[in-house]
Design a protein around this motif. Structure first.
Motif, PDB file in Angstrom:
ATOM      1  N   LEU A 187     -26.446   2.914  15.062  1.00 35.68           N
ATOM      2  CA  LEU A 187     -25.719   4.084  15.522  1.00 35.68           C
ATOM      3  C   LEU A 187     -24.334   3.705  16.025  1.00 35.68           C
ATOM      4  CD1 LEU A 187     -28.496   6.094  17.425  1.00 35.68           C
ATOM      5  CD2 LEU A 187     -27.600   6.503  15.132  1.00 35.68           C
ATOM      6  N   TYR A 188     -24.249   2.569  16.725  1.00 34.83           N
ATOM      7  CA  TYR A 188     -22.950   2.118  17.247  1.00 34.83           C
ATOM      8  C   TYR A 188     -21.993   1.784  16.101  1.00 34.83           C
ATOM      9  CZ  TYR A 188     -19.428  -0.776  19.514  1.00 34.83           C
ATOM     10  OH  TYR A 188     -18.237  -1.293  19.949  1.00 34.83           O
ATOM     11  N   PHE A 189     -22.440   0.940  15.166  1.00 38.73           N
ATOM     12  CA  PHE A 189     -21.567   0.531  14.067  1.00 38.73           C
ATOM     13  C   PHE A 189     -21.202   1.708  13.172  1.00 38.73           C
ATOM     14  CE2 PHE A 189     -23.706  -3.749  14.677  1.00 38.73           C
ATOM     15  CZ  PHE A 189     -22.592  -4.334  15.261  1.00 38.73           C
ATOM     16  N   ASP A 190     -22.155   2.588  12.940  1.00 37.10           N
ATOM     17  CA  ASP A 190     -21.912   3.712  12.050  1.00 37.10           C
ATOM     18  C   ASP A 190     -20.909   4.686  12.655  1.00 37.10           C
ATOM     19  OD1 ASP A 190     -22.884   4.796   9.427  1.00 37.10           O
ATOM     20  OD2 ASP A 190     -23.361   6.545  10.660  1.00 37.10           O
ATOM     21  N   LYS A 191     -20.927   4.816  13.978  1.00 35.99           N
ATOM     22  CA  LYS A 191     -20.025   5.756  14.652  1.00 35.99           C
ATOM     23  C   LYS A 191     -18.676   5.125  14.954  1.00 35.99           C
ATOM     24  CE  LYS A 191     -19.706   8.731  18.746  1.00 35.99           C
ATOM     25  NZ  LYS A 191     -20.404   9.175  19.983  1.00 35.99           N
ATOM     26  N   LYS A 192     -18.691   3.878  15.446  1.00 35.41           N
ATOM     27  CA  LYS A 192     -17.457   3.238  15.907  1.00 35.41           C
ATOM     28  C   LYS A 192     -16.744   2.442  14.821  1.00 35.41           C
ATOM     29  CE  LYS A 192     -18.134   4.360  20.322  1.00 35.41           C
ATOM     30  NZ  LYS A 192     -17.217   5.231  21.092  1.00 35.41           N
ATOM     31  N   GLY A 193     -17.495   1.867  13.878  1.00 29.08           N
ATOM     32  CA  GLY A 193     -16.875   1.000  12.883  1.00 29.08           C
ATOM     33  C   GLY A 193     -16.294  -0.258  13.503  1.00 29.08           C
ATOM     34  N   ASP A 194     -16.871  -0.687  14.611  1.00 29.20           N
ATOM     35  CA  ASP A 194     -16.366  -1.854  15.351  1.00 29.20           C
ATOM     36  C   ASP A 194     -17.161  -3.099  14.949  1.00 29.20           C
ATOM     37  OD1 ASP A 194     -15.419  -3.718  17.148  1.00 29.20           O
ATOM     38  OD2 ASP A 194     -16.448  -2.858  18.885  1.00 29.20           O
ATOM     39  N   PHE A 195     -16.587  -3.920  14.086  1.00 28.31           N
ATOM     40  CA  PHE A 195     -17.233  -5.152  13.644  1.00 28.31           C
ATOM     41  C   PHE A 195     -16.453  -6.367  14.152  1.00 28.31           C
ATOM     42  CE2 PHE A 195     -18.126  -1.806  10.564  1.00 28.31           C
ATOM     43  CZ  PHE A 195     -19.506  -1.858  10.501  1.00 28.31           C
ATOM     44  N   SER A 196     -15.899  -6.235  15.331  1.00 23.74           N
ATOM     45  CA  SER A 196     -15.028  -7.269  15.889  1.00 23.74           C
ATOM     46  C   SER A 196     -15.819  -8.476  16.367  1.00 23.74           C
ATOM     47  CB  SER A 196     -14.224  -6.703  17.064  1.00 23.74           C
ATOM     48  OG  SER A 196     -15.099  -6.290  18.100  1.00 23.74           O
ATOM     49  N   VAL A 197     -15.094  -9.577  16.535  1.00 22.23           N
ATOM     50  CA  VAL A 197     -15.692 -10.793  17.087  1.00 22.23           C
ATOM     51  C   VAL A 197     -16.191 -10.531  18.503  1.00 22.23           C
ATOM     52  CG1 VAL A 197     -15.236 -13.186  17.761  1.00 22.23           C
ATOM     53  CG2 VAL A 197     -14.276 -12.290  15.638  1.00 22.23           C
ATOM     54  N   GLU A 198     -15.433  -9.713  19.246  1.00 18.70           N
ATOM     55  CA  GLU A 198     -15.819  -9.418  20.633  1.00 18.70           C
ATOM     56  C   GLU A 198     -17.194  -8.744  20.683  1.00 18.70           C
ATOM     57  OE1 GLU A 198     -12.943  -8.809  19.296  1.00 18.70           O
ATOM     58  OE2 GLU A 198     -11.408  -9.785  20.538  1.00 18.70           O
ATOM     59  N   ARG A 199     -17.416  -7.800  19.781  1.00 14.27           N
ATOM     60  CA  ARG A 199     -18.710  -7.111  19.749  1.00 14.27           C
ATOM     61  C   ARG A 199     -19.828  -8.080  19.388  1.00 14.27           C
ATOM     62  NH1 ARG A 199     -21.896  -3.049  21.627  1.00 14.27           N
ATOM     63  NH2 ARG A 199     -23.558  -2.625  20.136  1.00 14.27           N
ATOM     64  N   PHE A 200     -19.579  -8.938  18.399  1.00 15.21           N
ATOM     65  CA  PHE A 200     -20.590  -9.897  17.971  1.00 15.21           C
ATOM     66  C   PHE A 200     -20.943 -10.867  19.100  1.00 15.21           C
ATOM     67  CE2 PHE A 200     -21.695 -14.062  16.192  1.00 15.21           C
ATOM     68  CZ  PHE A 200     -22.776 -13.725  15.396  1.00 15.21           C
ATOM     69  N   VAL A 201     -19.920 -11.435  19.725  1.00 17.55           N
ATOM     70  CA  VAL A 201     -20.162 -12.424  20.787  1.00 17.55           C
ATOM     71  C   VAL A 201     -20.849 -11.770  21.982  1.00 17.55           C
ATOM     72  CG1 VAL A 201     -19.043 -13.972  22.439  1.00 17.55           C
ATOM     73  CG2 VAL A 201     -18.266 -13.920  20.066  1.00 17.55           C
ATOM     74  N   SER A 202     -20.418 -10.571  22.350  1.00 11.55           N
ATOM     75  CA  SER A 202     -21.019  -9.906  23.515  1.00 11.55           C
ATOM     76  C   SER A 202     -22.499  -9.635  23.284  1.00 11.55           C
ATOM     77  CB  SER A 202     -20.282  -8.599  23.820  1.00 11.55           C
ATOM     78  OG  SER A 202     -20.479  -7.651  22.786  1.00 11.55           O
ATOM     79  N   MET A 203     -22.884  -9.247  22.072  1.00  5.89           N
ATOM     80  CA  MET A 203     -24.285  -8.973  21.782  1.00  5.89           C
ATOM     81  C   MET A 203     -25.107 -10.260  21.740  1.00  5.89           C
ATOM     82  SD  MET A 203     -25.178  -5.861  21.696  1.00  5.89           S
ATOM     83  CE  MET A 203     -26.788  -6.186  20.988  1.00  5.89           C
ATOM     84  N   ILE A 204     -24.553 -11.326  21.158  1.00  4.58           N
ATOM     85  CA  ILE A 204     -25.266 -12.607  21.121  1.00  4.58           C
ATOM     86  C   ILE A 204     -25.510 -13.109  22.539  1.00  4.58           C
ATOM     87  CG2 ILE A 204     -25.116 -15.018  20.418  1.00  4.58           C
ATOM     88  CD1 ILE A 204     -25.734 -13.106  18.134  1.00  4.58           C
TER      89      ILE A 204
END
Length: 268
Positions: A174-191
């Motif tokens: 839902l987040y990616f589909d709505k925001k389209g945010d595939f940034s490094v910041e998003r990836f690192v924060s989730m990991i």
């Protein structure tokens, strides 16, 4: 004055051409020397900010340290006994009965803060409030299943684990589909969000990380969801596919990769 509408390097080129003087391009590699200074400045600004600054970060790490200390000393506290000696199904069902009573006594209706399409608050199927409560019930079951060693509900707990991992993928979809945010910041924060505390817990309790198997499950679920959504997003944005067509193709590619990895010897 029109010259100053351009960036500095372009300004210098124009001025050099206008004066017929020999022009030497600026050494742009010097710009990299300022990056450490920018980083230090950003860290200083973060340290003094009121919310989510150094103060809040330090307080959060102190809480983590206290929890790790309690877990460590509880793990080595004497007299201790092998974990399987705590087999007590009656206690498992008793604490669940207490939870059920408390639940029915505090049952309330709460609308989502906003619908997915906007508008006034309303009850939304699989909204955040609903899925958070679902996760809470399953966390309760996980803890007391392991604590009281209730082996005969093993299969049900496996279903709960699968549902929990699915919700990790669902929420991130839902987040990616709505925001389209595939940034490094998003990836690192989730990991970090998924792995930070379990890694510390594994280290301080000297417990092999594979016993926290749900952690790599969630990590894999997040990464696969992010890759699948990215493929669908690129198909829509770069190749002009429709929303449903791009998502269907992305899911099909993801399914094929899973089949090749898990159901064939291709991984070997």
């Amino acid at each position: 004055h029109s010259v100053h509408c351009f960036p500095p390097d372009v300004n210098e080129t124009i001025m050099a051409d206008n004066t017929n003087a020999e022009y030497t391009p600026k050494d742009t590699t010097k710009r990299h020397a300022y990056r450490p200074a920018i980083m230090v400045s950003a860290l200083k600004a973060w340290a003094v900010q009121e919310k989510n600054g150094l103060k809040d970060f330090s307080l959060a790490q102190c809480k983590v340290a206290v929890i790790l200390a309690v877990a460590h000393f509880g793990n080595i506290w004497e007299p201790s006994y092998p974990r399987n000696d705590n087999h007590a199904p009656s206690m498992f069902w008793l604490v669940n009965a207490f939870l059920a009573v408390g639940t029915f006594m505090t049952w309330t209706w709460k609308a989502s803060s906003a619908g997915r399409g906007g508008g006034s608050p309303r009850i939304v199927m699989l909204g955040r409030e609903q899925t958070e409560e679902w996760k809470g019930w399953m966390q309760w079951a996980f803890i007391f299943y392991h604590y009281y060693r209730v082996w005969y509900v093993y299969n049900e707990i496996r279903v709960f684990v699968s549902a929990y991992v699915w919700m990790t993928g669902f929420g991130n979809f839902l987040y990616f589909d709505k925001k389209g945010d595939f940034s490094v910041e998003r990836f690192v924060s989730m990991i970090l969000r998924i792995n930070y505390f379990p890694l510390l817990l594994s280290f301080f309790l000297t417990v092999p990380l594979e016993l926290y198997y749900v952690v790599p499950l969630h990590t894999t679920g997040f990464v696969m969801t992010m890759i699948t959504c990215y493929v669908g997003y690129q198909l829509e944005q770069k190749l002009g596919f429709s929303y449903w067509k791009s998502r269907t193709i992305a899911i099909g590619i993801s399914l094929l990769v899973h089949i090749l990895f898990y159901e064939t010897p291709a991984v070997n």
